[in-house]
Write a protein that holds these residues in place. Structure first.
Motif, PDB file in Angstrom:
ATOM      1  N   HIS B 228       0.812  -1.217   0.000  1.00  0.00           N
ATOM      2  CA  HIS B 228       0.000   0.000   0.000  1.00  0.00           C
ATOM      3  C   HIS B 228       0.844   1.265   0.000  1.00  0.00           C
ATOM      4  O   HIS B 228       2.035   1.228   0.286  1.00  0.00           O
ATOM      5  CB  HIS B 228      -0.947  -0.020   1.199  1.00  0.00           C
ATOM      6  N   ASN B 229       0.176   2.396  -0.328  1.00  0.00           N
ATOM      7  CA  ASN B 229       0.845   3.702  -0.365  1.00  0.00           C
ATOM      8  C   ASN B 229       2.104   3.665  -1.217  1.00  0.00           C
ATOM      9  O   ASN B 229       3.180   4.049  -0.778  1.00  0.00           O
ATOM     10  CB  ASN B 229       1.181   4.169   1.053  1.00  0.00           C
ATOM     11  N   VAL B 230       1.947   3.182  -2.431  1.00  0.00           N
ATOM     12  CA  VAL B 230       3.081   3.055  -3.328  1.00  0.00           C
ATOM     13  C   VAL B 230       3.085   4.236  -4.311  1.00  0.00           C
ATOM     14  O   VAL B 230       3.507   5.318  -3.955  1.00  0.00           O
ATOM     15  CB  VAL B 230       3.049   1.680  -4.032  1.00  0.00           C
ATOM     16  N   ALA B 231       2.540   4.079  -5.488  1.00  0.00           N
ATOM     17  CA  ALA B 231       2.561   5.168  -6.469  1.00  0.00           C
ATOM     18  C   ALA B 231       1.372   6.100  -6.237  1.00  0.00           C
ATOM     19  O   ALA B 231       0.229   5.644  -6.235  1.00  0.00           O
ATOM     20  CB  ALA B 231       2.492   4.606  -7.885  1.00  0.00           C
ATOM     21  N   PHE B 232       1.639   7.389  -6.028  1.00  0.00           N
ATOM     22  CA  PHE B 232       0.577   8.370  -5.805  1.00  0.00           C
ATOM     23  C   PHE B 232      -0.363   7.905  -4.694  1.00  0.00           C
ATOM     24  O   PHE B 232      -1.590   8.018  -4.816  1.00  0.00           O
ATOM     25  CB  PHE B 232      -0.224   8.613  -7.093  1.00  0.00           C
ATOM     26  N   GLU B 233       0.211   7.347  -3.629  1.00  0.00           N
ATOM     27  CA  GLU B 233      -0.548   6.814  -2.483  1.00  0.00           C
ATOM     28  C   GLU B 233      -1.486   5.669  -2.862  1.00  0.00           C
ATOM     29  O   GLU B 233      -2.349   5.276  -2.070  1.00  0.00           O
ATOM     30  CB  GLU B 233      -1.366   7.908  -1.772  1.00  0.00           C
ATOM     31  N   LYS B 234      -1.362   5.122  -4.074  1.00  0.00           N
ATOM     32  CA  LYS B 234      -2.207   4.004  -4.450  1.00  0.00           C
ATOM     33  C   LYS B 234      -1.591   2.695  -3.958  1.00  0.00           C
ATOM     34  O   LYS B 234      -0.435   2.666  -3.528  1.00  0.00           O
ATOM     35  CB  LYS B 234      -2.374   3.962  -5.976  1.00  0.00           C
ATOM     36  N   SER B 235      -2.357   1.622  -4.030  1.00  0.00           N
ATOM     37  CA  SER B 235      -1.857   0.305  -3.651  1.00  0.00           C
ATOM     38  C   SER B 235      -1.274  -0.394  -4.869  1.00  0.00           C
ATOM     39  O   SER B 235      -1.474   0.038  -6.002  1.00  0.00           O
ATOM     40  CB  SER B 235      -2.975  -0.529  -3.032  1.00  0.00           C
ATOM     41  N   ASP B 236      -0.570  -1.465  -4.608  1.00  0.00           N
ATOM     42  CA  ASP B 236       0.142  -2.158  -5.662  1.00  0.00           C
ATOM     43  C   ASP B 236      -0.062  -3.668  -5.538  1.00  0.00           C
ATOM     44  O   ASP B 236       0.081  -4.229  -4.458  1.00  0.00           O
ATOM     45  CB  ASP B 236       1.640  -1.832  -5.555  1.00  0.00           C
ATOM     46  N   LEU B 237      -0.443  -4.293  -6.631  1.00  0.00           N
ATOM     47  CA  LEU B 237      -0.513  -5.751  -6.696  1.00  0.00           C
ATOM     48  C   LEU B 237       0.562  -6.205  -7.667  1.00  0.00           C
ATOM     49  O   LEU B 237       0.607  -5.754  -8.818  1.00  0.00           O
ATOM     50  CB  LEU B 237      -1.893  -6.213  -7.169  1.00  0.00           C
ATOM     51  N   PHE B 238       1.450  -7.059  -7.179  1.00  0.00           N
ATOM     52  CA  PHE B 238       2.586  -7.500  -7.975  1.00  0.00           C
ATOM     53  C   PHE B 238       2.527  -9.020  -8.127  1.00  0.00           C
ATOM     54  O   PHE B 238       2.524  -9.747  -7.129  1.00  0.00           O
ATOM     55  CB  PHE B 238       3.890  -7.084  -7.283  1.00  0.00           C
ATOM     56  N   PHE B 239       2.409  -9.487  -9.376  1.00  0.00           N
ATOM     57  CA  PHE B 239       2.240 -10.906  -9.649  1.00  0.00           C
ATOM     58  C   PHE B 239       3.560 -11.521 -10.117  1.00  0.00           C
ATOM     59  O   PHE B 239       4.150 -11.055 -11.091  1.00  0.00           O
ATOM     60  CB  PHE B 239       1.160 -11.117 -10.707  1.00  0.00           C
ATOM     61  N   ILE B 240       4.013 -12.538  -9.379  1.00  0.00           N
ATOM     62  CA  ILE B 240       5.246 -13.228  -9.748  1.00  0.00           C
ATOM     63  C   ILE B 240       4.881 -14.378 -10.681  1.00  0.00           C
ATOM     64  O   ILE B 240       4.112 -15.270 -10.317  1.00  0.00           O
ATOM     65  CB  ILE B 240       5.987 -13.737  -8.497  1.00  0.00           C
ATOM     66  N   CYS B 241       5.402 -14.293 -11.885  1.00  0.00           N
ATOM     67  CA  CYS B 241       4.990 -15.226 -12.942  1.00  0.00           C
ATOM     68  C   CYS B 241       6.143 -16.128 -13.353  1.00  0.00           C
ATOM     69  O   CYS B 241       7.284 -15.672 -13.484  1.00  0.00           O
ATOM     70  CB  CYS B 241       4.524 -14.449 -14.169  1.00  0.00           C
ATOM     71  N   MET B 242       5.838 -17.414 -13.540  1.00  0.00           N
ATOM     72  CA  MET B 242       6.835 -18.334 -14.105  1.00  0.00           C
ATOM     73  C   MET B 242       6.627 -18.391 -15.600  1.00  0.00           C
ATOM     74  O   MET B 242       5.500 -18.563 -16.082  1.00  0.00           O
ATOM     75  CB  MET B 242       6.703 -19.722 -13.503  1.00  0.00           C
TER      76      MET B 242
END
Lengths: 335, 335
Positions: B228-242
């Motif tokens: 949370h509070n990442v870009a412009f106080e927005k949240s971030d979902l980061f998907f680790i892909c194989m």
């Protein structure tokens, strides 16, 4: 908000090498490599986010940019903390500003001309980047020969749905007050958007509690759905969550919900709307497989990465370290 | 954009029952239940999204609202297609408008006063809702006794990271051109944001191709991170892909990437920054477990839900329908 003013406007620009050199050298030996910089100019919040008070003045009318020391959020490969001001529009005028920690500047909103400057930015070719309650951000990308490397606006809304099954194999379902005529009368899972900075696991528990009054414990994300052009042309990530009921008394949220009840799973699945919906069929198969340990969802684990120092939730399923295949499905019993 | 005008402004409001009745009855027998409505007023795009041409006029200065027939995106329980216009600001002035399909109205931007009306909305207490290139949306929630039920602005950015391992147990890694001093020299996985309306599986393949020139095939999302509070106080979902490599020749993107190479997995893991990072440690354990079938990630399946008729990707892992525990891990060989 009484009127729009530049105190509600943010300007982002890519550093302009020509000006950067003559401009930055007196202040700091910042590397000359081009990079993305940004600065929010919106009164107390941004002012206080500046942690240096070195006063400096900007002749504006020229495009003047402060470059940035590398810093900030890196996991997605974009530097989101560095800052700069591209001042544009009127000739000759001077802007008071403070250097910020990233080689950028924070302008004192008290000293800014208001409405006309906002329009001036638009006339100069600045574009809306994003807006939130209380401010709108404008951006301008200087190099014509290169594509913009400014990070994009938030692109997704995040929703959660709660699959709550009790010992009697009854699932917690609701009927929504305002829904498409096509699904009127359908008994569906409680769903909703997660709040700003809310976790998926707590958002699912909250939505179920709000809509039905039932307390639950979060178990796993068992699947998620990715769809596009949903709200305001944004994309949507919808996480289907399994929750364990901690209470059974139903108290509905009469604003959003028409009715809620515990419905035998077999009856729930038999609803024509569900039977005809391939996606819903699959979701229910997954839930049933999970209940009989033939499937494994993802559970959240609180971890801090040294990459950005942010506490965050990593969702993954069990790792069988004993090479025992019978271990490879989640072992937690949900009933 | 030459200047800001109401053709770039959208106004949303909750229907005001008092006016709604006297106003809506002549047009249609829309139910009187209060509900969320919205209307984007931004020229051709929105005008063409109106599929009726019933002309009507609005005395504005009063607050006038059109209610909505239920329709649109329901999976998250919010009706995002219904529309209305709350016209406010100046007394006596008339606005030309066309009814839209949802009981709302689309105003002809040609007929709107420009800048002052924008400011007028703000003076009237409208707030920024969100902005995109080309328009800014303002909202106003009428009922004082009730919390706003307008859907929120997009809340998340979505990033992807690609874990690409070849037959020699070498992982595809990059060094970023602009990174925090703390991680200078670190060999990391290729990462990036997904584009507007882009799939996670294609975004991961694209990012790897852009940064390293290597072609890959998407296999599974093995975990995701929520911060949370990442870009412009927005949240971030980061998907680790194989991903499975389809080529091995490396051609770097010199704009973002300093260097890229195939690095022995053991060497990659031995990097101090990785060894000291709990989250990264876990991610690598998961990848290794997956490679030896001790873990199962989520793979995308294209499904259309009748709930909103949208083609979308449902991510889930294999369901073992044969009750055979040895079946319960993903069987696809990644090497």
């Amino acid at each position: 908000m009484d009127s729009i003013s530049v105190s509600e406007v943010t300007v982002i620009g890519r550093t302009h090498l020509g000006f950067m050199h003559s401009f930055r050298q007196p202040f700091s030996g910042v590397p000359m490599s081009p990079k993305f910089c940004s600065s929010r100019v919106e009164g107390p919040r941004a002012i206080s986010s500046s942690d240096t008070n070195t006063k400096s003045q900007f002749a504006y009318g020229e495009r003047i940019a402060a470059t940035s020391s590398d810093s900030g959020y890196k996991i997605n490969g974009v530097n989101l903390k560095s800052r700069t001001l591209i001042s544009s529009v009127k000739e000759g005028l001077l802007l008071d500003a403070n250097d910020d920690a990233y080689g950028g500047v924070i302008v004192d909103p008290e000293k800014l001309p208001s409405l006309m400057m906002f329009c001036g930015f638009l006339q100069e070719g600045f574009e809306y980047h994003h807006a939130e309650k209380g401010y709108v951000m404008l951006t301008y990308w200087i190099p014509e020969e290169e594509p913009s490397m400014l990070p994009a606006n938030a692109s997704h809304q995040v929703g959660v749905g709660g699959f709550v099954l009790n010992q009697h194999k009854e699932v917690l379902v609701v009927q929504e007050k305002y829904c498409a005529p096509s699904i009127t009368g359908l008994w569906k899972l409680p769903t909703g958007f997660i709040n700003e900075s809310e976790e998926i696991f707590s958002g699912a528990v909250r939505e179920v509690k709000e809509e039905t009054g039932v307390d639950t414990e979060f178990l796993e994300v068992i699947a998620f759905r990715h769809a596009h052009n949903v709200a305001f042309e944004k994309s949507d990530l919808f996480f289907i969550c399994m929750l364990r009921p901690l209470s059974d008394k139903i108290i509905i949220d009469s604003l959003e919900i028409k009715a809620a009840k515990w419905m035998p799973l077999v009856e729930f699945v038999e609803q024509p709307m569900i039977r005809e919906d391939k996606m819903f069929q699959r979701v229910i198969e997954i839930c049933e497989a999970r209940l009989s340990h033939r499937y494994c969802g993802l559970s959240p684990h609180q971890l801090v990465s040294t990459f950005d120092g942010k506490p965050s939730s990593l969702y993954y399923n069990v790792v069988d370290d004993d090479h025992d295949p019978s271990n490879s499905n989640c072992n937690t019993d949900f009933l």
